[in-house]
Design a protein around this motif. Sequence first.
Motif, PDB file in Angstrom:
ATOM      1  N   ARG A  41       2.370 -16.423 -30.832  1.00 42.93           N
ATOM      2  CA  ARG A  41       1.054 -15.783 -30.843  1.00 42.93           C
ATOM      3  C   ARG A  41       1.105 -14.269 -30.639  1.00 42.93           C
ATOM      4  N   TRP A  42       2.294 -13.715 -30.411  1.00 42.39           N
ATOM      5  CA  TRP A  42       2.447 -12.277 -30.209  1.00 42.39           C
ATOM      6  C   TRP A  42       2.395 -11.555 -31.543  1.00 42.39           C
ATOM      7  N   ARG A  43       1.625 -10.485 -31.600  1.00 41.34           N
ATOM      8  CA  ARG A  43       1.520  -9.662 -32.805  1.00 41.34           C
ATOM      9  C   ARG A  43       2.028  -8.262 -32.463  1.00 41.34           C
ATOM     10  N   THR A  46       0.043  -4.921 -33.206  1.00 36.95           N
ATOM     11  CA  THR A  46      -1.103  -4.548 -32.370  1.00 36.95           C
ATOM     12  C   THR A  46      -0.826  -4.704 -30.880  1.00 36.95           C
ATOM     13  N   THR A  48      -0.612  -7.404 -29.078  1.00 34.80           N
ATOM     14  CA  THR A  48      -1.574  -8.344 -28.504  1.00 34.80           C
ATOM     15  C   THR A  48      -1.109  -9.775 -28.710  1.00 34.80           C
ATOM     16  N   PHE A  49      -1.650 -10.662 -27.888  1.00 28.93           N
ATOM     17  CA  PHE A  49      -1.489 -12.094 -28.088  1.00 28.93           C
ATOM     18  C   PHE A  49      -2.757 -12.590 -28.756  1.00 28.93           C
ATOM     19  N   HIS A  50      -2.613 -13.295 -29.863  1.00 32.57           N
ATOM     20  CA  HIS A  50      -3.777 -13.887 -30.532  1.00 32.57           C
ATOM     21  C   HIS A  50      -3.880 -15.328 -30.064  1.00 32.57           C
ATOM     22  N   LEU A  51      -4.856 -15.591 -29.213  1.00 29.70           N
ATOM     23  CA  LEU A  51      -5.061 -16.911 -28.624  1.00 29.70           C
ATOM     24  C   LEU A  51      -6.241 -17.598 -29.306  1.00 29.70           C
ATOM     25  N   ASP A  54      -9.517 -16.028 -28.059  1.00 33.17           N
ATOM     26  CA  ASP A  54      -9.760 -14.595 -28.226  1.00 33.17           C
ATOM     27  C   ASP A  54      -8.425 -13.890 -28.393  1.00 33.17           C
ATOM     28  N   GLU A  55      -8.460 -12.582 -28.299  1.00 31.58           N
ATOM     29  CA  GLU A  55      -7.272 -11.754 -28.378  1.00 31.58           C
ATOM     30  C   GLU A  55      -7.031 -11.157 -26.994  1.00 31.58           C
ATOM     31  N   SER A  56      -5.772 -11.060 -26.587  1.00 32.47           N
ATOM     32  CA  SER A  56      -5.463 -10.545 -25.258  1.00 32.47           C
ATOM     33  C   SER A  56      -4.374  -9.492 -25.346  1.00 32.47           C
ATOM     34  N   THR A  57      -4.602  -8.382 -24.686  1.00 27.37           N
ATOM     35  CA  THR A  57      -3.633  -7.298 -24.656  1.00 27.37           C
ATOM     36  C   THR A  57      -3.051  -7.190 -23.251  1.00 27.37           C
TER      37      THR A  57
END
Length: 84
Positions: A41-43, A46, A48-51, A54-57
């Motif tokens: 899920r790591w991008r 950006t 961020t983790f795309h969960l 939602d998205e989490s930084t």
Amino acid sequence: MSGPPSPLIENYLRETGFWHMANIGRGCKLNPKLISAFIKRWRPETHTFHLPCDESTITLKDVQLQLGLLVDRSVLTESIQSVD
């Protein structure tokens, strides 16, 4: 799991305030499936983790708070470019 840090560097770690960092995770059992799920899920583009919800930084402040790091100087916020 690796053993404790070498006694040769223990004083350096203590002087710089990183002794506790060298001991984080000792005695904790890592969950490979959970780690794999986060990696998928790591991008990196950006940071961020795309969960599913939602998205989490994860910020440097988050890391500081979670690991109990002491910050007593200004933080470098600009990227450093190498000269080729």
